[in-house]
Write an enzyme that holds these catalytic residues in place. Structure first.
Site, mmCIF file in Angstrom:
data_model
loop_
_atom_site.group_PDB
_atom_site.id
_atom_site.type_symbol
_atom_site.label_atom_id
_atom_site.label_comp_id
_atom_site.label_asym_id
_atom_site.label_seq_id
_atom_site.Cartn_x
_atom_site.Cartn_y
_atom_site.Cartn_z
ATOM 1 N N GLY A 62 -6.981 -76.970 93.868
ATOM 2 C CA GLY A 62 -7.481 -75.862 93.068
ATOM 3 C C GLY A 62 -8.830 -76.289 92.540
ATOM 4 C CB THR A 74 -6.715 -62.204 91.844
ATOM 5 O OG1 THR A 74 -6.134 -63.184 90.981
ATOM 6 C CG2 THR A 74 -6.683 -60.850 91.157
ATOM 7 N NE ARG A 131 -14.539 -71.705 84.735
ATOM 8 C CZ ARG A 131 -14.996 -72.766 85.387
ATOM 9 N NH1 ARG A 131 -16.208 -73.224 85.134
ATOM 10 N NH2 ARG A 131 -14.247 -73.365 86.288
ATOM 11 C CD GLU A 190 -11.082 -66.581 87.531
ATOM 12 O OE1 GLU A 190 -11.383 -67.423 88.389
ATOM 13 O OE2 GLU A 190 -10.715 -65.447 87.825
ATOM 14 N N GLY A 191 -10.130 -71.779 86.004
ATOM 15 C CA GLY A 191 -10.275 -73.093 85.362
ATOM 16 C C GLY A 191 -9.289 -73.227 84.223
#
Length: 392
Positions: A132, A161, A249, A369-370
């Site tokens: 990831g 997604t 983010r 997103e992290g």
């Protein structure tokens, strides 16, 4: 490079109209979204007509041309309703558009900007079963097509997604066998999802966020032409991906903040309606403390959002601040929805009340997103790097 965005007066009118649409159309349809695990087709069409799929695409290519500040406020406004509504257009206006803007050739912009502005759905293929945040472990490969122009892609992407609905994917793939400095072994490819050899798995069952879908993408000897390579050069894919993640983010931070506001409003309403010991529980000071803490934290996240997006529009490097905003807003949203369950008491644990759904829906914000942990490492790394640069 600063971004001017839509005329401020026009934008305020748009936000006002969007707030009305969220409250009068989207929130009443949430029950339907949850029961069918899908956004009704007519609502998706309305969202396309409103221009939500092309918010950040330049006007000359059919989009609304919003700057970062306006885009975040739009996401914040949409996120007051169920997360699926934001999710369906968020990759278009966030990461896909950002990657095209930062890395696309003129021909790629001319082809893809009008298509995504018109409502073709995009997905973003970075994560894999074994990697990831760790691009060095990426297994998906892109090899030059022996017959001449183009590339052959093989591999699997996971937790993507919108993959089941997307018509185009931005796929990260390894173009060098060995790991190179600055992740130069990774390139980005624009892959139409109807290309032979591309398939998607069944949508995964998730803890929350009904109506938004993620699935695997399988790439089996997928032939793409040479002009599918983002920017026309290898070794830049990860850079484009990471730059567009700043944008992603901000979107997740804005969504976390908007959804926390929705949950808090629900708790205030419940606290005024629910009685104990002959009076509304809103009169009890420990309930008031939970409401006040939530209000304070939401205000802090709203302030961070205003600051980081203004900086982005002035052309500043916002990597650290976008990460900090996402960490704070997503963790804050988790604390707010937890308090909201507590305010509801026993009812907060029941599926018939919305507090339980807010709790489940919010959990993913701290992961995608992290993750909070990866972003904390990134923030610290940049702080220490800056200190060393200043102090030798």
């Amino acid at each position: 490079m600063s971004q001017t965005g839509m005329d401020p007066e026009t934008f305020e009118q748009f936000i006002e109209q969007l707030e009305r649409y969220v409250r009068e159309r989207l929130i009443p349809a949430e029950k339907d979204v949850i029961e069918n695990d899908a956004i009704p087709a007519d609502i998706i069409e309305e969202m396309k007509e409103m221009g939500l799929f092309g918010l950040t695409v330049p006007e000359e290519f059919g989009g609304a041309g919003l700057n970062t500040e306006q885009y975040a406020r739009t996401v914040y406004t949409m996120a007051y309703a169920a997360p699926a509504y934001r999710s369906i257009f968020s990759i278009n206006v966030g990461m896909f558009n950002s990657a095209i803007k930062n890395g696309g050739t003129d021909a790629q912009k001319a082809e893809w900007w009008p298509r995504i502005a018109a409502g073709e759905i995009a997905c973003f293929g970075l994560t894999e079963p074994g990697s990831g945040s760790d691009s060095a472990a990426m297994q998906t490969t892109a090899k030059p097509d022996p017959s001449g122009n183009g590339w052959i892609l093989n591999g699997t992407k996971r937790y993507i997604t919108n993959a089941p609905h997307a018509s185009v994917g931005l796929i990260m793939a390894r173009t060098e066998k060995d790991n190179l400095p600055k992740n130069a072994h990774v390139s980005a490819f624009i892959v139409p999802m109807d290309t032979p050899g591309v398939s998607t798995g069944s949508p995964d069952h998730k803890m929350g966020q009904a109506g938004s879908h993620i699935s695997d993408i399988m790439l089996d000897d997928v032939h793409v032409p040479g002009d599918a390579l983002l920017g026309g050069e290898t070794g830049r894919g990860f850079v484009f991906a990471m730059k567009s993640l700043d944008n992603g983010r901000i979107s997740v931070g804005a969504a976390s903040t908007g959804y926390a506001r929705r949950a808090l409003d629900s708790a205030i309403r419940y606290a005024n309606e629910r009685k104990a010991f002959g009076e509304p529980i809103a009169n009890f000071q420990l309930i008031q403390q939970m409401l006040a803490e939530s209000e304070t934290e939401i205000y802090a996240a709203e302030s961070m959002m205003a600051d980081v997006t203004a900086r982005a529009d002035r052309g500043e490097n916002i990597l650290r601040k976008a990460a900090a905003f996402k960490v704070f807003a997503s963790e804050m949203c988790g604390r707010v929805v937890d308090r909201v369950v507590q305010v509801y008491g026993g009812a907060g644990y029941l599926a018939e009340y919305e507090a339980e759904r807010f709790f489940r829906d919010a959990r993913i914000y701290r992961i995608y997103e992290g993750t909070t942990q990866i972003l904390q490492l990134q923030i610290a790394k940049h702080m220490l790097r800056d200190w060393k640069a200043e102090h030798g």
